[in-house]
Motif scaffolding. Structure first.
Motif, PDB file in Angstrom:
ATOM      1  N   MET A   1     -63.902 -22.989  10.697  1.00  0.00           N
ATOM      2  CA  MET A   1     -64.606 -21.879  11.345  1.00  0.00           C
ATOM      3  C   MET A   1     -63.662 -21.072  12.220  1.00  0.00           C
ATOM      4  N   SER A   2     -62.746 -21.742  12.932  1.00  0.00           N
ATOM      5  CA  SER A   2     -61.869 -21.018  13.841  1.00  0.00           C
ATOM      6  C   SER A   2     -60.780 -20.260  13.104  1.00  0.00           C
ATOM      7  N   SER A   3     -60.501 -20.641  11.852  1.00  0.00           N
ATOM      8  CA  SER A   3     -59.438 -19.960  11.125  1.00  0.00           C
ATOM      9  C   SER A   3     -59.971 -18.841  10.235  1.00  0.00           C
ATOM     10  N   THR A   4     -61.269 -18.631  10.233  1.00  0.00           N
ATOM     11  CA  THR A   4     -61.841 -17.550   9.442  1.00  0.00           C
ATOM     12  C   THR A   4     -62.400 -16.488  10.378  1.00  0.00           C
TER      13      THR A   4
ATOM     14  N   ALA B   1     -66.650  -8.813  22.242  1.00  0.00           N
ATOM     15  CA  ALA B   1     -65.473  -8.463  23.052  1.00  0.00           C
ATOM     16  C   ALA B   1     -64.189  -8.573  22.231  1.00  0.00           C
ATOM     17  N   THR B   2     -64.056  -9.636  21.415  1.00  0.00           N
ATOM     18  CA  THR B   2     -62.820  -9.769  20.630  1.00  0.00           C
ATOM     19  C   THR B   2     -62.695  -8.654  19.603  1.00  0.00           C
ATOM     20  N   ARG B   3     -63.811  -8.252  19.014  1.00  0.00           N
ATOM     21  CA  ARG B   3     -63.749  -7.144  18.049  1.00  0.00           C
ATOM     22  C   ARG B   3     -63.392  -5.829  18.752  1.00  0.00           C
ATOM     23  N   LEU B   4     -63.878  -5.657  19.968  1.00  0.00           N
ATOM     24  CA  LEU B   4     -63.524  -4.457  20.734  1.00  0.00           C
ATOM     25  C   LEU B   4     -62.041  -4.486  21.124  1.00  0.00           C
ATOM     26  N   ILE B   5     -61.557  -5.651  21.499  1.00  0.00           N
ATOM     27  CA  ILE B   5     -60.126  -5.808  21.799  1.00  0.00           C
ATOM     28  C   ILE B   5     -59.289  -5.465  20.567  1.00  0.00           C
ATOM     29  N   GLU B   6     -59.673  -6.005  19.411  1.00  0.00           N
ATOM     30  CA  GLU B   6     -58.962  -5.689  18.166  1.00  0.00           C
ATOM     31  C   GLU B   6     -58.933  -4.183  17.924  1.00  0.00           C
TER      32      GLU B   6
ATOM     33  N   GLN C   1     -62.266 -18.588  27.006  1.00  0.00           N
ATOM     34  CA  GLN C   1     -62.158 -17.256  26.408  1.00  0.00           C
ATOM     35  C   GLN C   1     -60.753 -16.970  25.891  1.00  0.00           C
ATOM     36  N   SER C   2     -59.736 -17.498  26.549  1.00  0.00           N
ATOM     37  CA  SER C   2     -58.375 -17.273  26.049  1.00  0.00           C
ATOM     38  C   SER C   2     -58.188 -17.971  24.703  1.00  0.00           C
ATOM     39  N   ARG C   3     -58.711 -19.200  24.560  1.00  0.00           N
ATOM     40  CA  ARG C   3     -58.651 -19.894  23.262  1.00  0.00           C
ATOM     41  C   ARG C   3     -59.421 -19.109  22.202  1.00  0.00           C
TER      42      ARG C   3
ATOM     43  N   HIS D   1     -59.875 -16.036  17.303  1.00  0.00           N
ATOM     44  CA  HIS D   1     -60.749 -15.117  16.577  1.00  0.00           C
ATOM     45  C   HIS D   1     -60.341 -13.647  16.638  1.00  0.00           C
ATOM     46  N   CYS D   2     -59.304 -13.323  17.341  1.00  0.00           N
ATOM     47  CA  CYS D   2     -58.873 -11.932  17.455  1.00  0.00           C
ATOM     48  C   CYS D   2     -57.597 -11.756  16.626  1.00  0.00           C
ATOM     49  N   VAL D   3     -57.543 -10.702  15.828  1.00  0.00           N
ATOM     50  CA  VAL D   3     -56.369 -10.422  15.016  1.00  0.00           C
ATOM     51  C   VAL D   3     -55.920  -8.992  15.305  1.00  0.00           C
ATOM     52  N   VAL D   4     -54.673  -8.859  15.736  1.00  0.00           N
ATOM     53  CA  VAL D   4     -54.113  -7.542  16.023  1.00  0.00           C
ATOM     54  C   VAL D   4     -52.847  -7.395  15.196  1.00  0.00           C
ATOM     55  N   ASN D   5     -52.852  -6.415  14.296  1.00  0.00           N
ATOM     56  CA  ASN D   5     -51.726  -6.185  13.396  1.00  0.00           C
ATOM     57  C   ASN D   5     -51.327  -7.457  12.651  1.00  0.00           C
TER      58      ASN D   5
END
Length: 148
Positions: free
Chosen positions: A35-38, A72-77, A101-103, A108-112
């Motif tokens: 789950m954490s890797s998808t 929030a993670t999608r907004l960060i992305e 939240q940092s974990r 779950h956040c992917v940037v570039n």
């Protein structure tokens, strides 16, 4: 203005049959790793919140466990993809939430194509930092996650 939802209409039944894992030979640990890797999909109410937040300042008010951090993670992305030289400041009320939240951001956040680098910020730990330490951190990390 906060967005409020009756998310019970949007949520699938997420209760888990504990015997599923033993019958399939899959451990619960393996399920959590998978789950954490998808990339998690947003539910309709989360999509609506994210769209709104991309357009204007937004306060998302949802019960615990209904996806505020995923939004929030999608907004960060979104913003780090649009503005790769900018930094995100993510504030939470407690130290345990900083860790959690940092974990979550890293998982779950992917940037570039990569997980973002997260600097945990606790006032008492950074009080001795000078301009050089802050400049180094600003050059290295994309997300600063801490308590006010």
């Amino acid at each position: 203005m906060p967005l409020n939802f009756d998310s019970s209409k949007d949520l699938p039944d997420l209760r888990v049959n504990p015997h599923f894992y033993t019958k399939t030979g899959t451990s619960i640990h393996e399920v959590f790793i998978a789950m954490s890797s998808t990339k998690l999909s947003l539910r309709p109410h989360q999509e609506k919140c994210l769209s709104h937040a991309k357009e204007r300042n937004t306060i998302v008010s949802l019960p615990t466990g209904e996806g505020k951090t995923l939004i929030a993670t999608r907004l960060i992305e979104h913003y780090l993809t649009l503005y790769p030289n900018k930094r995100v400041i993510f504030l939470v009320p407690t130290r345990p939430l900083v860790e959690q939240q940092s974990r979550y951001c890293v998982d779950h956040c992917v940037v570039n194509g990569n997980a973002p680098l997260v600097q945990k910020v606790f006032g008492d730990e950074q009080t001795g930092w000078h301009q050089k330490e802050w400049n180094d951190a600003m050059g290295q990390y994309q997300i600063f996650l801490g308590i006010p």
